[in-house]
Design a protein around this motif. Structure first.
Motif, PDB file in Angstrom:
ATOM      1  N   GLY A   1       8.413   7.931  -9.923  1.00  0.00           N
ATOM      2  CA  GLY A   1       8.555   6.477  -9.878  1.00  0.00           C
ATOM      3  C   GLY A   1       7.212   5.780  -9.830  1.00  0.00           C
ATOM      4  O   GLY A   1       6.988   4.780 -10.517  1.00  0.00           O
ATOM      5  N   LEU A   2       6.275   6.314  -9.034  1.00  0.00           N
ATOM      6  CA  LEU A   2       4.939   5.726  -8.963  1.00  0.00           C
ATOM      7  C   LEU A   2       4.206   5.891 -10.294  1.00  0.00           C
ATOM      8  O   LEU A   2       3.552   4.968 -10.770  1.00  0.00           O
ATOM      9  N   ALA A   3       4.329   7.076 -10.914  1.00  0.00           N
ATOM     10  CA  ALA A   3       3.667   7.331 -12.192  1.00  0.00           C
ATOM     11  C   ALA A   3       4.204   6.418 -13.294  1.00  0.00           C
ATOM     12  O   ALA A   3       3.472   6.011 -14.184  1.00  0.00           O
ATOM     13  N   GLU A   4       5.485   6.082 -13.215  1.00  0.00           N
ATOM     14  CA  GLU A   4       6.106   5.223 -14.228  1.00  0.00           C
ATOM     15  C   GLU A   4       6.036   3.742 -13.866  1.00  0.00           C
ATOM     16  O   GLU A   4       6.654   2.915 -14.520  1.00  0.00           O
ATOM     17  N   ARG A   5       5.294   3.427 -12.781  1.00  0.00           N
ATOM     18  CA  ARG A   5       5.101   2.043 -12.330  1.00  0.00           C
ATOM     19  C   ARG A   5       6.419   1.353 -12.001  1.00  0.00           C
ATOM     20  O   ARG A   5       6.625   0.194 -12.331  1.00  0.00           O
ATOM     21  N   MET A   6       7.324   2.077 -11.332  1.00  0.00           N
ATOM     22  CA  MET A   6       8.607   1.523 -10.930  1.00  0.00           C
ATOM     23  C   MET A   6       8.509   1.015  -9.491  1.00  0.00           C
ATOM     24  O   MET A   6       7.912   1.678  -8.642  1.00  0.00           O
ATOM     25  N   PRO A   7       9.099  -0.142  -9.181  1.00  0.00           N
ATOM     26  CA  PRO A   7       9.114  -0.605  -7.796  1.00  0.00           C
ATOM     27  C   PRO A   7       9.955   0.353  -6.951  1.00  0.00           C
ATOM     28  O   PRO A   7      10.951   0.906  -7.430  1.00  0.00           O
ATOM     29  N   ALA A   8       9.538   0.570  -5.705  1.00  0.00           N
ATOM     30  CA  ALA A   8      10.279   1.493  -4.842  1.00  0.00           C
ATOM     31  C   ALA A   8      10.011   1.197  -3.379  1.00  0.00           C
ATOM     32  O   ALA A   8       8.947   0.702  -3.016  1.00  0.00           O
ATOM     33  N   SER A   9      10.983   1.524  -2.547  1.00  0.00           N
ATOM     34  CA  SER A   9      10.797   1.579  -1.099  1.00  0.00           C
ATOM     35  C   SER A   9      10.689   3.053  -0.755  1.00  0.00           C
ATOM     36  O   SER A   9      11.493   3.861  -1.216  1.00  0.00           O
ATOM     37  N   ILE A  10       9.695   3.399   0.042  1.00  0.00           N
ATOM     38  CA  ILE A  10       9.403   4.799   0.337  1.00  0.00           C
ATOM     39  C   ILE A  10       9.357   4.992   1.845  1.00  0.00           C
ATOM     40  O   ILE A  10       8.772   4.179   2.564  1.00  0.00           O
ATOM     41  N   ALA A  11       9.991   6.072   2.325  1.00  0.00           N
ATOM     42  CA  ALA A  11       9.962   6.432   3.746  1.00  0.00           C
ATOM     43  C   ALA A  11       9.231   7.761   3.881  1.00  0.00           C
ATOM     44  O   ALA A  11       9.602   8.751   3.252  1.00  0.00           O
ATOM     45  N   LEU A  12       8.161   7.783   4.689  1.00  0.00           N
ATOM     46  CA  LEU A  12       7.365   8.984   4.920  1.00  0.00           C
ATOM     47  C   LEU A  12       7.328   9.234   6.419  1.00  0.00           C
ATOM     48  O   LEU A  12       7.165   8.299   7.193  1.00  0.00           O
ATOM     49  N   ASP A  13       7.465  10.504   6.822  1.00  0.00           N
ATOM     50  CA  ASP A  13       7.357  10.761   8.257  1.00  0.00           C
ATOM     51  C   ASP A  13       6.144  11.625   8.557  1.00  0.00           C
ATOM     52  O   ASP A  13       5.589  12.271   7.670  1.00  0.00           O
ATOM     53  N   ALA A  14       5.737  11.603   9.815  1.00  0.00           N
ATOM     54  CA  ALA A  14       4.522  12.291  10.243  1.00  0.00           C
ATOM     55  C   ALA A  14       4.637  13.803  10.123  1.00  0.00           C
ATOM     56  O   ALA A  14       3.636  14.507  10.196  1.00  0.00           O
TER      57      ALA A  14
END
Length: 188
Positions: free
Chosen positions: A100-113
């Motif tokens: 999604g990032l490579a294709e320049r798509m908007p996104a909400s992303i959840a990352l944990d520690a």
């Protein structure tokens, strides 16, 4: 950087800013196992250290939160304004995120520690418990079609603005290469 295949990528995410910074929380940089990268946090002050840290994260497979600037373990990396940034390094993030990032798509992303990553939902940003939530809204892009000095001048002007610039021209690339002399390969 390709989103095809699996593994070999670290996603570095800016989670906190102390003082001033060129980027806001949620800014990201992707680093491949070859050391190639997309994105920036400081336009040159910290990127080499981020890539080195990402290589170590890739080797261990363990996510980590690292401070750069004031209060950092890296004594040779300091922000001119005296501030600092915290970066969350996520090894091998979900392929849907990378693509999604490579294709320049908007996104909400959840990352944990602990290294987990997933497509998020909603518009909340920042730390929510053990997860950092961020939204990726691609910046502007400009497609320039033409040739001649006007095309070169427009491309140079556009590169001064933080936009993805692409030039389509019937002229050999070498002619237009002077437009991109100070930008990296990923910009082309």
């Amino acid at each position: 950087m390709s989103c095809a295949g699996g593994g070999g990528t670290v996603l570095a995410t800016l989670t906190d800013v102390v003082g001033r910074s060129a980027r806001l929380p949620g800014a990201q940089m992707a680093i491949s196992q070859s050391g190639a990268s997309i994105g920036s946090f400081s336009r040159g002050c910290v990127e080499a250290a981020v890539i080195a840290e990402a290589m170590d994260v890739l080797e261990t497979g363990q996510a980590r939160l690292i401070r750069f600037g004031a209060g950092s373990r890296y004594i040779d990396i300091r922000w001119p304004c005296g501030g600092g940034i915290n970066l969350l390094f996520t090894p091998d993030p979900d392929r849907a995120i990378v693509c999604g990032l490579a294709e320049r798509m908007p996104a909400s992303i959840a990352l944990d520690a602990l290294g987990g990553s997933r497509i998020g939902d909603g518009h909340v940003e920042g730390w929510q418990g053990e997860s950092f939530l961020c939204r990726h809204v691609p910046g502007p892009s400009l497609l320039i079609i033409g040739h001649g000095e006007e095309t070169v001048a427009l491309a140079r002007l556009a590169l001064a603005y933080p936009a993805a610039v692409k030039v389509l021209s019937p002229v050999q690339w070498e002619y237009l290469e002077k437009c991109f002399a100070h930008r990296d390969e990923q910009t082309r």
